[in-house]
Scaffold this motif. Structure first.
Motif, mmCIF file in Angstrom:
data_model
loop_
_atom_site.group_PDB
_atom_site.id
_atom_site.type_symbol
_atom_site.label_atom_id
_atom_site.label_comp_id
_atom_site.label_asym_id
_atom_site.label_seq_id
_atom_site.Cartn_x
_atom_site.Cartn_y
_atom_site.Cartn_z
ATOM 1 N N ILE A 1 34.793 32.224 44.232
ATOM 2 C CA ILE A 1 34.968 31.345 45.385
ATOM 3 C C ILE A 1 36.336 30.683 45.427
ATOM 4 O O ILE A 1 36.751 30.206 46.470
ATOM 5 C CB ILE A 1 33.881 30.248 45.406
ATOM 6 N N TYR A 2 37.022 30.647 44.300
ATOM 7 C CA TYR A 2 38.324 29.980 44.258
ATOM 8 C C TYR A 2 39.340 30.872 43.545
ATOM 9 O O TYR A 2 39.001 31.647 42.650
ATOM 10 C CB TYR A 2 38.251 28.653 43.492
ATOM 11 N N TYR A 3 40.576 30.718 43.938
ATOM 12 C CA TYR A 3 41.678 31.377 43.239
ATOM 13 C C TYR A 3 42.754 30.324 43.001
ATOM 14 O O TYR A 3 43.193 29.653 43.943
ATOM 15 C CB TYR A 3 42.253 32.535 44.064
ATOM 16 N N LEU A 4 43.148 30.159 41.752
ATOM 17 C CA LEU A 4 44.177 29.187 41.402
ATOM 18 C C LEU A 4 45.198 29.831 40.484
ATOM 19 O O LEU A 4 44.849 30.682 39.651
ATOM 20 C CB LEU A 4 43.553 27.978 40.682
ATOM 21 N N GLN A 5 46.433 29.423 40.630
ATOM 22 C CA GLN A 5 47.472 29.881 39.721
ATOM 23 C C GLN A 5 47.752 28.790 38.687
ATOM 24 O O GLN A 5 47.877 27.614 39.028
ATOM 25 C CB GLN A 5 48.766 30.207 40.483
ATOM 26 N N LEU B 1 35.503 30.861 39.297
ATOM 27 C CA LEU B 1 36.885 30.452 39.521
ATOM 28 C C LEU B 1 37.818 31.506 38.934
ATOM 29 O O LEU B 1 37.835 31.727 37.717
ATOM 30 C CB LEU B 1 37.160 29.096 38.866
ATOM 31 N N CYS B 2 38.556 32.166 39.796
ATOM 32 C CA CYS B 2 39.510 33.171 39.342
ATOM 33 C C CYS B 2 40.855 32.497 39.110
ATOM 34 O O CYS B 2 41.506 32.036 40.056
ATOM 35 C CB CYS B 2 39.653 34.292 40.371
ATOM 36 N N VAL B 3 41.249 32.392 37.852
ATOM 37 C CA VAL B 3 42.496 31.735 37.476
ATOM 38 C C VAL B 3 43.573 32.800 37.305
ATOM 39 O O VAL B 3 43.469 33.675 36.444
ATOM 40 C CB VAL B 3 42.333 30.925 36.178
ATOM 41 N N GLU B 4 44.575 32.727 38.123
ATOM 42 C CA GLU B 4 45.690 33.667 38.028
ATOM 43 C C GLU B 4 46.738 33.072 37.095
ATOM 44 O O GLU B 4 47.252 31.982 37.332
ATOM 45 C CB GLU B 4 46.285 33.930 39.407
ATOM 46 N N THR B 5 47.037 33.791 36.013
ATOM 47 C CA THR B 5 47.939 33.245 35.014
ATOM 48 C C THR B 5 48.599 34.379 34.244
ATOM 49 O O THR B 5 48.215 35.545 34.370
ATOM 50 C CB THR B 5 47.185 32.317 34.040
ATOM 51 N N TYR B 6 49.593 34.027 33.465
ATOM 52 C CA TYR B 6 50.204 35.006 32.574
ATOM 53 C C TYR B 6 49.311 35.166 31.353
ATOM 54 O O TYR B 6 48.807 34.194 30.802
ATOM 55 C CB TYR B 6 51.598 34.542 32.147
ATOM 56 N N VAL B 7 49.069 36.379 30.938
ATOM 57 C CA VAL B 7 48.195 36.636 29.810
ATOM 58 C C VAL B 7 48.980 36.513 28.518
ATOM 59 O O VAL B 7 49.934 37.243 28.277
ATOM 60 C CB VAL B 7 47.556 38.043 29.904
ATOM 61 N N ASP B 8 48.630 35.557 27.707
ATOM 62 C CA ASP B 8 49.191 35.429 26.371
ATOM 63 C C ASP B 8 48.127 34.790 25.487
ATOM 64 O O ASP B 8 47.018 34.499 25.936
ATOM 65 C CB ASP B 8 50.489 34.601 26.371
ATOM 66 N N SER B 9 48.446 34.593 24.248
ATOM 67 C CA SER B 9 47.447 34.103 23.299
ATOM 68 C C SER B 9 46.930 32.720 23.679
ATOM 69 O O SER B 9 45.795 32.376 23.383
ATOM 70 C CB SER B 9 48.043 34.066 21.888
ATOM 71 N N LYS B 10 47.760 31.924 24.346
ATOM 72 C CA LYS B 10 47.336 30.572 24.716
ATOM 73 C C LYS B 10 46.334 30.605 25.867
ATOM 74 O O LYS B 10 45.340 29.896 25.869
ATOM 75 C CB LYS B 10 48.551 29.729 25.088
ATOM 76 N N LEU C 1 36.469 30.446 27.372
ATOM 77 C CA LEU C 1 35.691 29.331 27.909
ATOM 78 C C LEU C 1 34.840 29.735 29.104
ATOM 79 O O LEU C 1 34.067 28.920 29.608
ATOM 80 C CB LEU C 1 36.621 28.184 28.302
ATOM 81 N N GLY C 2 34.979 30.977 29.573
ATOM 82 C CA GLY C 2 34.104 31.464 30.623
ATOM 83 C C GLY C 2 34.720 31.609 31.986
ATOM 84 O O GLY C 2 34.031 31.992 32.934
ATOM 85 N N PHE C 3 36.026 31.338 32.124
ATOM 86 C CA PHE C 3 36.670 31.499 33.422
ATOM 87 C C PHE C 3 37.017 32.964 33.654
ATOM 88 O O PHE C 3 37.160 33.756 32.721
ATOM 89 C CB PHE C 3 37.948 30.652 33.498
ATOM 90 N N ASN C 4 37.156 33.318 34.909
ATOM 91 C CA ASN C 4 37.581 34.648 35.310
ATOM 92 C C ASN C 4 39.104 34.624 35.412
ATOM 93 O O ASN C 4 39.658 33.907 36.235
ATOM 94 C CB ASN C 4 36.937 35.007 36.665
ATOM 95 N N VAL C 5 39.789 35.368 34.564
ATOM 96 C CA VAL C 5 41.242 35.312 34.482
ATOM 97 C C VAL C 5 41.849 36.584 35.084
ATOM 98 O O VAL C 5 41.449 37.695 34.733
ATOM 99 C CB VAL C 5 41.708 35.151 33.024
ATOM 100 N N CYS C 6 42.805 36.381 35.994
ATOM 101 C CA CYS C 6 43.524 37.490 36.630
ATOM 102 C C CYS C 6 44.995 37.414 36.211
ATOM 103 O O CYS C 6 45.550 36.329 36.054
ATOM 104 C CB CYS C 6 43.411 37.417 38.149
ATOM 105 N N CYS C 7 45.640 38.552 36.070
ATOM 106 C CA CYS C 7 47.042 38.601 35.663
ATOM 107 C C CYS C 7 47.955 38.367 36.847
ATOM 108 O O CYS C 7 47.752 38.945 37.926
ATOM 109 C CB CYS C 7 47.362 39.952 35.039
ATOM 110 N N LEU C 8 48.969 37.539 36.653
ATOM 111 C CA LEU C 8 50.009 37.359 37.668
ATOM 112 C C LEU C 8 50.972 38.529 37.626
ATOM 113 O O LEU C 8 51.220 39.099 36.576
ATOM 114 C CB LEU C 8 50.773 36.048 37.412
#
Length: 374
Positions: free
Chosen positions: A294-298, A351-360, A367-374
């Motif tokens: 439902i949400y997309y955040l960077q 919540l689809c979190v758009e972020t750079y994929v790294d160890s951090k 934690l259960g969020f849906n992570v998308c690659c920028l």
């Protein structure tokens, strides 16, 4: 097939209604008359399934979409050959995210960081183990207490309940309600435990209301004991102590496990059991019922507690549920009305979190969020 279902269970017509006669009822008021000519009964925790309900009925299959089963007389069902199925673990994600949300809210309000606290988890089944995993992934120290599991698995660093009382800053309860036996949980938090707790501890109960003696809790709070309390379950629900509600920091109407995703997982488990039992060869994928993100955040920053709190509030604001209970608790039927009309709460995975994929930022996935690659 004649199927009676609690009217507050979603997707029942889509799953069961094509070839069957469907009857829907208010779960708390299902009676022996309602089930007399029914083949299948599907309920929630508000329906007591026992001899008084099922005597002289044609029931062959009972399913509950809940993880807990203290509302089901399993001995009676077994004695009379009624097949029973439940949904263990279906609400684990939802309850864990509720507890995490409550902790983040308290930390922000009172000016502390979770990583500086020790959290004692009482009951380490589906919910308690997932909570431990997510807290560990976030760098929070936990103490685990589960005597029945400790007997089966001696390799984990189990702690006694007395140790948690003396050492844990936060106690969160995830046990079934057990009245008798070697490890009863009814009133396991009684007046003696409450008086032994050091001041400024945090108590969270999302399992069953009677695990904490509500009268004893009210007494120590009225006498000035400094405890922070989060209650989603109440000893006399759907009625509850309004004086106790006035003292707790967060009070909600037994909705910790109420997300679209958890409800969907629950009814799908019962539907699959139903199909297997009656040799019905149908396939419905969980993904066809669950709504999409439902949400997309960077996110460009490192994931710290402040950012996590903001992300969580994008999906779920626990304070809103607290406000709703305080507003309607004094209204007749208000507790059940909140649950019946509960908003379509989602889990963090929506919540689809758009972020750079790294160890951090792998922490977001852990934690259960849906992570998308920028």
């Amino acid at each position: 097939m004649r199927i009676l279902v609690d009217k507050n269970i979603p997707y029942v017509y889509k799953l069961f209604g094509v070839d069957n006669k469907m009857i829907v009822c208010e779960g708390r008021f299902i009676s022996a008359k309602d089930v007399r000519d029914v083949d299948v009964l599907i309920v929630r925790s508000v329906t007591k399934v026992n001899q008084a309900l099922l005597d002289d009925s044609a029931i062959k299959f009972v399913g509950t979409v809940t993880a807990g089963v203290d509302h089901i007389d399993q001995n009676y069902l077994k004695k009379y050959g009624v097949n029973f199925f439940y949904a263990p673990g279906n609400n684990a994600v939802a309850v864990v995210e509720y507890v995490f949300s409550a902790l983040l809210w308290l930390a922000q309000r009172d000016g502390f960081f979770l990583r500086d606290k020790i959290i004692g988890i009482v009951g380490v089944g589906h919910i308690g183990s997932l909570l431990h995993e997510r807290l560990h992934n976030f760098g929070v120290h936990t103490l685990l207490c589960d005597p029945p599991l400790a007997q089966k698995n001696i390799n984990k660093p189990w702690r006694s309940f007395a140790t948690l009382i003396s050492e844990a800053d936060i106690l969160t309860f995830h046990t079934p309600l057990i009245y008798k036996g070697d490890y009863p949980t009814w009133h396991m938090v009684d007046i003696d435990v409450l008086e032994a707790l050091p001041s400024n501890r945090i108590l969270i109960n999302t399992c069953r209301g009677p695990v904490i003696d509500n009268n004893a809790l009210l007494k120590v709070l009225e006498n000035g004991k400094k405890l922070n309390v989060v209650l989603d379950v109440w000893e006399t629900e759907p009625e509850l102590s309004l004086p106790l509600l006035s003292y707790v920091d967060i009070g909600t109407a037994h909705i910790a496990g109420y997300t679209i995703e958890s409800k969907t997982r629950g009814i799908m488990k019962i539907y699959n059991a139903y199909c297997n039992f009656f040799n019905i060869f149908k396939t419905i994928k969980l993904s066809t019922l669950n709504p999409s993100s439902i949400y997309y955040l960077q996110v460009h920053n490192e994931i710290d507690e402040i950012l996590l709190c903001k992300l969580v509030k994008c999906v779920y604001d626990i304070q809103y549920d607290d406000i709703m209970l305080r507003r309607f608790a004094c209204v007749s039927g208000g507790f059940d009305k909140i649950r019946k009309c509960y908003l379509d709460r989602r889990e963090w995975s929506s919540l689809c979190v758009e972020t750079y994929v790294d160890s951090k930022n792998e922490m977001l996935t852990q934690l259960g969020f849906n992570v998308c690659c920028l």
